[in-house]
Write an enzyme that holds these catalytic residues in place. Structure first.
Site, short mmCIF file in Angstrom:
data_model
loop_
_atom_site.label_atom_id
_atom_site.label_comp_id
_atom_site.label_asym_id
_atom_site.label_seq_id
_atom_site.Cartn_x
_atom_site.Cartn_y
_atom_site.Cartn_z
N LYS A 1 0.78 -1.13 -0.24
CA LYS A 1 0.14 -0.02 0.15
C LYS A 1 0.86 1.42 0.11
O LYS A 1 1.93 1.29 -0.50
CB LYS A 1 -0.88 0.01 1.16
CG LYS A 1 -1.78 -1.38 1.35
CD LYS A 1 -2.79 -1.39 2.21
CE LYS A 1 -3.24 -2.71 2.54
NZ LYS A 1 -4.82 -2.82 2.99
N GLU B 1 -9.69 -0.63 -1.53
CA GLU B 1 -9.23 0.53 -1.14
C GLU B 1 -9.38 1.70 -2.70
O GLU B 1 -9.97 2.67 -2.51
CB GLU B 1 -8.07 0.76 -0.74
CG GLU B 1 -8.08 0.11 0.70
CD GLU B 1 -6.72 -0.49 1.02
OE1 GLU B 1 -5.67 -0.07 0.69
OE2 GLU B 1 -6.75 -1.17 2.11
N GLY C 1 -7.43 -5.13 6.78
CA GLY C 1 -6.70 -4.07 7.65
C GLY C 1 -7.39 -4.20 9.05
O GLY C 1 -7.31 -3.38 9.80
N GLU D 1 -11.17 -10.98 -1.45
CA GLU D 1 -10.81 -10.21 -0.08
C GLU D 1 -11.89 -9.75 0.46
O GLU D 1 -12.47 -8.46 -0.07
CB GLU D 1 -9.75 -8.99 -0.56
CG GLU D 1 -8.40 -9.42 -1.29
CD GLU D 1 -7.33 -8.46 -0.97
OE1 GLU D 1 -6.51 -8.65 -0.57
OE2 GLU D 1 -7.50 -7.33 -1.40
N HIS E 1 -8.67 -3.17 -6.08
CA HIS E 1 -8.45 -3.26 -4.56
C HIS E 1 -9.43 -2.56 -4.16
O HIS E 1 -9.94 -1.35 -4.60
CB HIS E 1 -7.09 -2.86 -4.03
CG HIS E 1 -6.91 -3.02 -2.82
ND1 HIS E 1 -7.28 -2.77 -1.78
CD2 HIS E 1 -6.13 -4.43 -2.30
CE1 HIS E 1 -6.85 -3.00 -0.67
NE2 HIS E 1 -6.11 -4.12 -1.05
#
Ligand code: PEP
Length: 249
Positions: free
Chosen positions: A11, A97, A173, A167, A95
């Site tokens: 990241k 994010e 996280g 994921e 991803h």
């Protein structure tokens, strides 16, 4: 027989100095008799250093995203040709994010996926549901929709040169990991969905699990029949933890 793949996602962490030290420590811990492949997805600005540092090793390098266009007036984007020039084997696409903070949609993710492949960069397609979606029984719908968007655009054949990372967003996280069985259930469903279009591609598809994977839970997850490795965020920033996961294969 599918090869396992252990992939770190750094990241937006570290410095040039720490990225170098981490890379060297990971390379030093790779053992020739481990059958798993190992890779790290680094921030763009460190890719040149990693290309040099990994040149004589089996540590593969990936980027954390790739442009949805070939070249041109797309400020802030990095093309797959550029990634290739800097030795990237992989690029993450979609991803969570990127999807939640930067507006990536199923459509743009599918376009990024295709752009990566045009230059021979292997896209790692990240898919997964939020907690709200899981609790409302939408997990399979969400994952299928994210997967289908890519299959519709790229064709099922394109999955031959790709990796999927399941994921669950609620596990990324957060320190909360999907149980071995929860992860396996979704991995199996993903593989079965691909198998409906092409059994051989489904059988060979590497499907990684990502979401708070750590040395303590890696062995159980990696032992599941449809889990072919891990995409690891937090624990990949520490060479010892990342290598311990790699050694759990
Ligand atoms: C990720 O960023 O892909 C990820 C799985 O992060 P973490 O391991 O920190 O949950």
């Amino acid at each position: 027989m599918r090869q396992s793949l252990i992939m770190g996602n750094w990241k937006m962490n570290g410095s040039r100095e720490s990225a170098k030290a981490l890379t060297e420590a990971i390379i030093a811990g790779i053992n020739a008799d481990n059958t798993a492949a190992i890779a790290v997805c680094a921030p763009y600005v460190y890719l040149a250093d990693l290309q040099t540092l990994t040149a004589d090793s089996s540590l593969a390098v990936g980027a954390q995203n790739v442009a949805d266009q070939e070249s041109g007036a797309y400020t802030g984007e990095v093309s797959s040709a550029m990634l290739k020039e800097f030795g990237c084997t992989y690029a993450l696409v979609g991803h969570s994010e990127r999807r939640s903070y930067y507006g990536d949609t199923d459509e743009t993710v599918a376009t990024r996926f295709c752009e990566a492949q045009k230059q021979g960069v292997i896209p790692v397609l990240c898919i997964g549901e939020t907690l709200e979606e899981r609790e409302s029984g939408e997990t399979f719908n969400v994952v299928n929709t994210q997967l289908d968007a890519v299959i519709e655009k790229a064709g099922v054949e394109a999955l031959k040169n790709a990796v999927i990372a399941y994921e669950p967003v609620w596990a990324i996280g957060t320190g909360v990991t999907a149980s071995d069985e929860q992860a396996q259930e979704v991995h199996k469903a993903i593989r079965e969905r691909i198998a409906k279009k092409d059994q051989a591609i489904a059988d060979n598809m590497q499907i990684l699990y990502g979401g708070s994977m750590k040395p303590a839970n890696a062995k159980g997850l990696l032992a599941m029949p449809d889990i072919d490795g891990g995409l690891i965020g937090g624990a990949s920033l520490d060479a010892e933890s990342f290598l311990a996961i790699y050694q759990s294969v």
